[in-house]
Design a protein around this motif. Structure first.
Motif, PDB file in Angstrom:
ATOM      1  N   ASP A  17       0.602  -1.289   0.075  1.00  0.00           N
ATOM      2  CA  ASP A  17      -0.305  -0.045   0.012  1.00  0.00           C
ATOM      3  C   ASP A  17       1.040   1.111  -0.035  1.00  0.00           C
ATOM      4  N   PHE A  18       2.007   1.271   0.534  1.00  0.00           N
ATOM      5  CA  PHE A  18       2.494   2.772   0.854  1.00  0.00           C
ATOM      6  C   PHE A  18       3.812   2.188   1.882  1.00  0.00           C
ATOM      7  N   ILE A  19       4.663   3.393   1.918  1.00  0.00           N
ATOM      8  CA  ILE A  19       5.426   3.115   3.380  1.00  0.00           C
ATOM      9  C   ILE A  19       5.306   4.870   4.079  1.00  0.00           C
TER      10      ILE A  19
ATOM     11  N   GLU B 131      -1.956  14.592   3.525  1.00  0.00           N
ATOM     12  CA  GLU B 131      -2.616  14.691   3.954  1.00  0.00           C
ATOM     13  C   GLU B 131      -2.789  13.427   4.893  1.00  0.00           C
ATOM     14  N   ALA B 132      -2.420  12.131   4.324  1.00  0.00           N
ATOM     15  CA  ALA B 132      -1.634  11.262   5.614  1.00  0.00           C
ATOM     16  C   ALA B 132      -0.896  11.284   5.938  1.00  0.00           C
ATOM     17  N   ALA B 133       0.078  12.172   5.736  1.00  0.00           N
ATOM     18  CA  ALA B 133       1.391  12.594   6.862  1.00  0.00           C
ATOM     19  C   ALA B 133       0.674  13.109   7.385  1.00  0.00           C
ATOM     20  N   GLU B 134       0.448  14.424   7.458  1.00  0.00           N
ATOM     21  CA  GLU B 134      -0.222  15.583   8.606  1.00  0.00           C
ATOM     22  C   GLU B 134      -1.081  14.641   8.981  1.00  0.00           C
ATOM     23  N   GLU B 135      -1.645  14.232   8.898  1.00  0.00           N
ATOM     24  CA  GLU B 135      -3.264  13.414  10.022  1.00  0.00           C
ATOM     25  C   GLU B 135      -1.680  12.489  10.732  1.00  0.00           C
TER      26      GLU B 135
ATOM     27  N   LEU C  31      -6.906   6.111   4.121  1.00  0.00           N
ATOM     28  CA  LEU C  31      -6.280   7.768   3.470  1.00  0.00           C
ATOM     29  C   LEU C  31      -5.766   7.716   1.771  1.00  0.00           C
ATOM     30  N   ASP C  32      -6.027   8.109   0.830  1.00  0.00           N
ATOM     31  CA  ASP C  32      -5.232   7.676  -0.424  1.00  0.00           C
ATOM     32  C   ASP C  32      -4.335   8.682  -1.115  1.00  0.00           C
TER      33      ASP C  32
ATOM     34  N   PHE D 285       2.125   4.098  -3.432  1.00  0.00           N
ATOM     35  CA  PHE D 285       2.201   3.116  -4.379  1.00  0.00           C
ATOM     36  C   PHE D 285       1.033   3.169  -6.015  1.00  0.00           C
ATOM     37  N   HIS D 286      -0.028   2.531  -5.400  1.00  0.00           N
ATOM     38  CA  HIS D 286      -0.649   2.153  -5.715  1.00  0.00           C
ATOM     39  C   HIS D 286      -2.134   3.650  -5.967  1.00  0.00           C
TER      40      HIS D 286
END
Length: 223
Positions: free
Chosen positions: A167-169, A197-201, A192-193, A222-223
């Motif tokens: 999904d992500f790193i 936004e994810a980093a700020e969260e 979250l996509d 990644f996707h």
């Protein structure tokens, strides 16, 4: 032509100079290594050492240093991750968060032995964390010329394949990880996509948990 994504967290201490130098030079030094494409681990290891030598010669005297966690994404399929210090990379795949870097903590037997093999010592005073020579709370860093004989900039390096289930790193400084587990971070942003936004969260959550250290964070989706 290969598509490269370059991502990093540089967490400086005792000044900003070393972190700023890393930001400007470290990736260039890695990619300029002649065998980067054939032997990326060896290239990254040499570039980390060469960059640290430059820092000790040109940038700082006895004070000032920085951690680093760097990620190179090649064609969206191959991930080269390296770290020095206690900034961390966590790979999130199919609901599970997996730490793929090593926290270079003086409290661990391996890192304590490394310091002692170089002529240093680890001291823990009451109410504080273990520190190299009673000063630095990590065993590996860029800079820190006063401790250069007892610490190292030798990175731990991992090469990972990115597949459809990845999904992500998350890359973040220790200010995040002091108040949040790897899995808690994944669960907080798993739906979250948007990477920003994810980093700020995650940063906001770390601050709400009263992290007393600085918090830097990058999320790469990644996707």
């Amino acid at each position: 032509m290969d598509d490269l994504g370059l991502y990093a967290i540089f967490d400086g201490h005792s000044g900003r100079e070393v972190a700023e130098y890393l930001q400007s030079h470290l990736f260039d030094n890695i990619l300029n290594e002649p065998d980067f494409w054939t032997n990326p681990k060896q290239a990254v290891r040499r570039a980390y050492k060469a960059t640290n030598d430059e820092i000790l010669e040109k940038v700082v005297g006895s004070r000032g240093g920085s951690t680093a966690v760097t990620t190179i994404l090649i064609n969206g399929e191959k991930l080269i991750v390296a770290n020095v210090g206690d900034s961390r990379a966590v790979l999130c795949r199919d609901g599970v968060a997996k730490q793929i870097t090593v926290d270079h903590n003086p409290a661990t037997e391996k890192e304590k032995d490394l310091v002692e093999s170089r002529g240093g010592f680890v001291l823990k005073r009451p109410g504080t964390v273990p520190r190299v020579d009673g000063q630095l709370a990590m065993t590996r860093a860029f800079g820190d010329g006063k401790l250069k004989d007892h610490i190292t900039s030798e990175p731990d390096i991992k090469v990972k394949k990115i597949d459809d289930e990845t999904d992500f790193i998350i890359l973040a400084s220790d200010g995040l990880w002091k108040v949040m587990s790897n899995q808690e971070a994944y669960d907080r942003i798993g739906e979250l996509d948007d990477a920003q936004e994810a980093a700020e969260e995650l940063i906001e959550e770390a601050l709400s948990r009263e992290s007393y250290d600085d918090v830097s964070c990058i999320v790469v989706v990644f996707h």
